[in-house]
Design an enzyme around this catalytic site. Sequence first.
Site, short mmCIF file in Angstrom:
data_model
loop_
_atom_site.label_atom_id
_atom_site.label_comp_id
_atom_site.label_asym_id
_atom_site.label_seq_id
_atom_site.Cartn_x
_atom_site.Cartn_y
_atom_site.Cartn_z
N ARG A 229 0.46 3.64 -3.32
CA ARG A 229 -0.21 4.93 -3.10
C ARG A 229 0.82 6.05 -2.90
NH1 ARG A 229 -5.95 3.55 -0.16
NH2 ARG A 229 -5.78 1.30 -0.33
N THR B 202 -0.84 0.55 -10.35
CA THR B 202 -2.12 -0.06 -9.99
C THR B 202 -2.99 0.86 -9.14
OG1 THR B 202 -3.17 -2.11 -9.26
CG2 THR B 202 -1.33 -1.29 -7.93
N GLU C 7 -12.16 -0.30 -10.57
CA GLU C 7 -11.73 -1.26 -11.60
C GLU C 7 -12.63 -1.28 -12.84
OE1 GLU C 7 -11.92 -1.97 -8.34
OE2 GLU C 7 -9.78 -2.07 -7.86
N GLU D 228 0.83 -1.21 0.00
CA GLU D 228 0.00 0.00 0.00
C GLU D 228 0.86 1.26 0.00
OE1 GLU D 228 -3.06 -0.04 -0.59
OE2 GLU D 228 -3.82 -1.98 0.03
C1 DMJ Z 1 -6.44 0.13 -5.24
O1 DMJ Z 1 -5.74 0.50 -4.10
C2 DMJ Z 1 -5.55 -0.50 -6.25
O2 DMJ Z 1 -6.17 -0.47 -7.47
C3 DMJ Z 1 -5.18 -1.91 -5.91
O3 DMJ Z 1 -4.44 -2.53 -6.92
C4 DMJ Z 1 -6.40 -2.73 -5.65
N1 DMJ Z 1 -7.45 -2.09 -5.03
C5 DMJ Z 1 -7.61 -0.70 -4.85
C6 DMJ Z 1 -8.88 -0.15 -5.43
O4 DMJ Z 1 -9.95 -0.96 -5.46
#
Ligand code: DMJ
Length: 631
Positions: free
Chosen positions: A263, A613, A527, A259
């Site tokens: 982030r 991501t 997503e 995380e």
């Molecule tokens: C996000 O923090 C990122 O996309 C992660 O890869 C998976 N889930 C959350 C959002 O749903």
Amino acid sequence: MLVRKVPGFVPASPWGLRLPQKFVFLLFLSGLVTLCFGALFLLPNSSRLKRLFLAPRTQQPGLEAVAQVASHPRARGQESPPNPAPAAPAPGEDDPGSQASSRRRKGWLRRTHPTGPREEATAARGSGATALRPQEGSVPSSFDFKAFRSRLRHPVLGTRADRSKEPQSLVHTQREKIKEMMRFAWQSYKRYAMGKNELRPLTRDGYEGNMFGGLSGATVIDSLDTLYLMELKEEFQEAKAWVEESFHLNVSGEASLFEVNIRYIGGLLSAFYLTGEEVFRIKAIKLGEKLLPAFDTPTGIPKGVVNFKSGSNRSWGWAMAGSSSILAEFGSLHLEFLHLTQLSGNQVFAEKVRNIRKVLREIDKPFGLYPNFLSPVSGNWMQHHVSVGGLGDSFYEYLIKSWLMSAKTDMEAKEMYYEALEAIETHLVNVSPGGLTYIAEWRGGILDHKMGHLACFSGGMIALGAEDAKEEKRAHYRELAAQITKTCHESYARSDTKLGPEAFWFNSGREAVATQTSESYYILRPEVVESYMYLWRQTHSPIYREWGWEVVMALEKYCRTEAGFSGIQDVYSKVPNHDNKQQTFFLAETLKYLYLLFSEDDMLSLEDWVFNTEAHPLPVNHSDSSGWGGG
Ligand code: DMJ
């Protein structure tokens, strides 16, 4: 005693010197004093002697100390202080700080730049973008920001000329609406929770959570690039100022490696590449260094949790009784860590992720599949659960994006991606009796006929990768991407709120719906709109904008509260039960992907950028001299 006067005798001084001698001595002494005093002015600034003698009148050490404490975090035992020098705007775009918030920025400049304009100019010239004063630049860089920007194929924010032609158009209005949502989400956060990790809109306060090891401001960092992209200039400056003044790294809790990476490091890296502001580069690198103890394991596969204070690591208690690392977690570091190496010159980051790649490349894979749990001690799989949703998802995403980010030189990533996709298609992809294509979960050969919301990113991923597949597979992958995205849309369309549940099933005659209330929630996840965005860019089929707009309307109706956006506990109820959380990824991802869906393709062109991501854009390595050399 009486001293008698003796003729011819010149009386001695009290020190026993005669008058001429005394005169010569005094002359010598005064010369010496003049010399010493003059020398004080020639001593370097740091000289203790100089401070001792001259401070009371010319340096005012007391005031200086107060000023430093007020403006330099390091004076309070923090990490490097910020650099406020303005960024070079990209070709074809404005500097976000140049208009609305120039006053604020100038004020900030005055506070933190006691040096004169000449020194600032010299410092700025040195780096090609922004530069730190010598005492601040604790992370040297040979990265040439201007050269990097000149290699981009498109202006970062696209060609303005195209957009200005359509101010009255529907798409313009839609984009402006999404921008308004972002402004509202940001302002609500700022008002009630500034500096905390997340906003709780119902209780109108902030929430820190326990994933970030004591780091604060996850929403600020996750929002930076979205604010920049939407040209919310004043809000961007607010976020940047908070990073400069209040984002401290000397924290001592337990953090999730994954995380913090996706982030914080992702957000800081993107902010740097978009603006050239040194503060983002330096904080990203310093934070990256704090994550390195997670890799101290016999295999080099990192554990999920790192203790910022002790430098120890551990696996999550829920991961096979604390024995396993998670595929999606250790498999989603590659993009950011290569950029940390590029921006720091420190190879250690790239080495760590190359080692992860090596372990995964060499290990036996059941039917070519990658299970979700791996022991960081033995390097063996700990359970045969395979998922393209939670626990596995972004590992696959980072393979194809590593290939793209390397400007298509990372052949290993390419091979691993297409091999994995083939295994997934063979063993996990199914079509429901109602004709919906979905990706099931695999447990040692037994399928769970369900798809998590998280797995819905895969439509976008497969679309993104279709172009570089073997020629005979390209059309097939485009179609597969479209079908999966359609299924995910169905999970939204079949709910009462037109928002999708956390997981949906294909069994007992039901399709694309949650079967338990515990899976019926929607927490502002991105997503599905992420896939709409990729499919839109690939096909320009209007359906994806239509579907995206349905989401915008539903968010407004069911998730908007008076003090920010909130998740809801049941997508099948038209009376929203809010969960009191405005997730950071709502600002980082959901609103960004929606905005891009209604923008021109050359805004953050996929020729120049890959999204990590958490939707933070990282540049494609158009140069072959970056130092990461493909892998
Ligand atoms: C996000 O923090 C990122 O996309 C992660 O890869 C998976 N889930 C959350 C959002 O749903």
